[in-house]
Design an enzyme around this catalytic site. Structure first.
Site, PDB file in Angstrom:
ATOM      1  N   CYS A  50       0.654  -1.024   0.083  1.00 21.74           N
ATOM      2  CA  CYS A  50       0.079   0.089  -0.022  1.00 21.74           C
ATOM      3  C   CYS A  50       0.857   1.326   0.010  1.00 21.74           C
ATOM      4  O   CYS A  50       1.813   1.476   1.030  1.00 21.74           O
ATOM      5  CB  CYS A  50      -1.199  -0.116   1.361  1.00 21.74           C
ATOM      6  SG  CYS A  50      -1.689   1.624   1.468  1.00 21.74           S
ATOM      7  N   TRP A  83      -7.531  -6.255   5.536  1.00 19.77           N
ATOM      8  CA  TRP A  83      -6.382  -6.978   5.316  1.00 19.77           C
ATOM      9  C   TRP A  83      -6.075  -7.960   6.481  1.00 19.77           C
ATOM     10  O   TRP A  83      -6.510  -7.954   7.729  1.00 19.77           O
ATOM     11  CB  TRP A  83      -5.063  -5.941   5.629  1.00 19.77           C
ATOM     12  CG  TRP A  83      -5.400  -4.628   4.623  1.00 19.77           C
ATOM     13  CD1 TRP A  83      -6.177  -3.570   4.565  1.00 19.77           C
ATOM     14  CD2 TRP A  83      -4.587  -4.593   3.531  1.00 19.77           C
ATOM     15  NE1 TRP A  83      -5.759  -2.692   3.569  1.00 19.77           N
ATOM     16  CE2 TRP A  83      -4.993  -3.257   2.818  1.00 19.77           C
ATOM     17  CE3 TRP A  83      -3.635  -5.231   2.765  1.00 19.77           C
ATOM     18  CZ2 TRP A  83      -4.384  -2.728   1.745  1.00 19.77           C
ATOM     19  CZ3 TRP A  83      -2.961  -4.781   1.728  1.00 19.77           C
ATOM     20  CH2 TRP A  83      -3.354  -3.439   1.124  1.00 19.77           C
ATOM     21  N   THR A 117      -8.866   0.285   6.921  1.00 18.47           N
ATOM     22  CA  THR A 117      -7.850   0.662   6.115  1.00 18.47           C
ATOM     23  C   THR A 117      -6.256   0.496   6.792  1.00 18.47           C
ATOM     24  O   THR A 117      -6.153   0.342   8.130  1.00 18.47           O
ATOM     25  CB  THR A 117      -7.689   1.958   5.504  1.00 18.47           C
ATOM     26  OG1 THR A 117      -7.928   2.887   6.891  1.00 18.47           O
ATOM     27  CG2 THR A 117      -8.980   2.329   4.865  1.00 18.47           C
ATOM     28  N   VAL A 118      -5.048   0.234   6.004  1.00 14.52           N
ATOM     29  CA  VAL A 118      -3.848   0.378   6.524  1.00 14.52           C
ATOM     30  C   VAL A 118      -3.333   1.785   5.741  1.00 14.52           C
ATOM     31  O   VAL A 118      -3.673   2.106   4.562  1.00 14.52           O
ATOM     32  CB  VAL A 118      -2.985  -0.617   6.391  1.00 14.52           C
ATOM     33  CG1 VAL A 118      -3.459  -1.840   7.050  1.00 14.52           C
ATOM     34  CG2 VAL A 118      -2.831  -1.036   4.741  1.00 14.52           C
ATOM     35  N   TYR A 181      -5.333   6.641  -9.185  1.00 19.38           N
ATOM     36  CA  TYR A 181      -6.588   5.981  -8.744  1.00 19.38           C
ATOM     37  C   TYR A 181      -7.891   6.446  -9.540  1.00 19.38           C
ATOM     38  O   TYR A 181      -8.648   5.774  -9.681  1.00 19.38           O
ATOM     39  CB  TYR A 181      -6.953   5.952  -7.119  1.00 19.38           C
ATOM     40  CG  TYR A 181      -5.830   5.159  -6.362  1.00 19.38           C
ATOM     41  CD1 TYR A 181      -6.432   3.901  -5.954  1.00 19.38           C
ATOM     42  CD2 TYR A 181      -4.760   5.766  -6.232  1.00 19.38           C
ATOM     43  CE1 TYR A 181      -5.430   3.020  -5.393  1.00 19.38           C
ATOM     44  CE2 TYR A 181      -3.908   4.772  -5.260  1.00 19.38           C
ATOM     45  CZ  TYR A 181      -4.211   3.642  -4.857  1.00 19.38           C
ATOM     46  OH  TYR A 181      -3.248   2.811  -4.178  1.00 19.38           O
TER      47      TYR A 181
END
Length: 339
Positions: A50, A83, A117-118, A181
């Site tokens: 990521c 994740w 999220t991370v 993105y």
């Protein structure tokens, strides 16, 4: 990051819009939000795949905070839930004792409905997530954790340059970090065309800015360089093909290519990069873009360690500081061109 939690990514018929509603709790020297800076108390959850988590890995390493903040590394792929720590024995993080980062979110916010999220920072004693506000997190490592910085740590967010750094970060986020993105997840030709031109117009602007100066702001590495680097290093392996950002490869843009190699070869940058994880994440997870899940074998990445010539522009990478020592948590050397 928020959109990368499994499932569908393309916005049908329109533009991709990133959900930026993050957990705004901060870890500060004065503990104003109930979470004071305290070595050994927190664990940084990341994935090397990521780009947003990669920023925190780099900043933590440059500042020498490895002993103060431990790191949990999730694997490169995930399902619709979150994740997972599938790289660890028995698929469980050895410190937090959890299989997926989702568990830390739910422990503080049962039924949390936003992106799992991370990067995220977890309070080890309670097992609860503290924050996933990635932009503020890296700034706080520079400004709130100073008591635990290594000797010779660089000034990544110096006070006299903060306004300039913030300005550059803002446009780089909108047009480059998030811009790739916007290309990749566009749901219409019109949305893609708009995102494509916006991205490459900004890359042309960055080329002009970096033609005669070694770094983005001032004559040393700052937070701005960290944030741009994590997108550039993924450009040819992923964004050029997978996200259709294909006017040119990074390696065909001489100034940005030399700039990116300069950083890659600087301790704390390239030694955090796992190209295998990066490629597997995007090509295996985004099945509505790449239905087969096939991961391309190319491109040849050995050119990342070729001479860049940027020393001729002057500048001092770490200012009055020093490079960090070799990484305590080395990347699998088979996954990078550093052989």
């Amino acid at each position: 990051m928020g959109e990368e939690t499994g499932g569908k990514y393309v916005e049908p018929g329109g533009e991709f819009t990133r959900d930026q509603r993050y957990i705004a709790t901060r870890i500060t020297a004065d503990g104003r939000d109930g979470y004071p800076v305290e070595p050994g108390r927190y664990r940084l959850a990341v994935s090397r795949a990521c780009p947003w988590a990669n920023r925190l890995i780099i900043v933590r390493r440059l500042l020498g905070l490895e002993d103060a903040i431990s790191m949990a590394v999730a694997g490169p792929t995930h399902d619709a839930r979150s994740w997972t720590f599938d790289l660890d024995p028995d698929g469980r993080d050895p410190v937090l004792g959890i299989e997926r980062i989702q568990e830390a979110y739910f422990k503080r916010f049962p039924g949390y409905e936003r992106g799992i999220t991370v990067p995220a920072i977890v309070d080890v004693p309670t097992g609860q997530v503290v924050t996933n506000d990635y932009a503020q997190m890296s700034l706080d490592l520079s400004t709130q954790w100073t008591a635990y910085h290594r000797e010779g740590a660089p000034q990544l967010y110096p006070e006299h340059l903060r306004a300039q750094i913030d300005e550059v970060n803002d446009v780089v986020f909108r047009d480059v970090n998030n811009g790739v993105y916007r290309c990749g997840f566009a749901g219409s030709q019109e949305a893609y065309d708009k995102a494509y031109h916006r991205l490459f117009d900004r890359l042309d602007w960055l080329t002009e800015r970096l033609t005669d100066q070694r770094y983005l702001v001032g004559d040393t590495i700052t937070e701005a360089d960290v944030r741009l680097f994590t997108t550039l290093v993924r450009f040819d392996p992923v964004y050029h093909g997978h996200f259709k950002c294909n006017r040119q490869k990074l390696s065909e843009m001489p100034v940005l290519w030399a700039y990116a190699r300069d950083l890659f070869q600087t301790p704390g940058f390239g030694d955090t990069i796992d190209f295998d994880h990066i490629k597997r994440h995007y090509y295996e997870v985004h099945r509505d873009i790449n239905p087969t899940g096939i991961v391309p074998l190319g491109p040849d990445l050995s050119n990342w360690v070729t001479p860049h010539g940027r020393e001729a522009l002057g500048g001092r990478p770490f200012g009055d500081g020093t490079p960090p020592p070799p990484p305590a948590e080395p990347v699998d050397p088979a996954h990078t061109p550093l052989r």
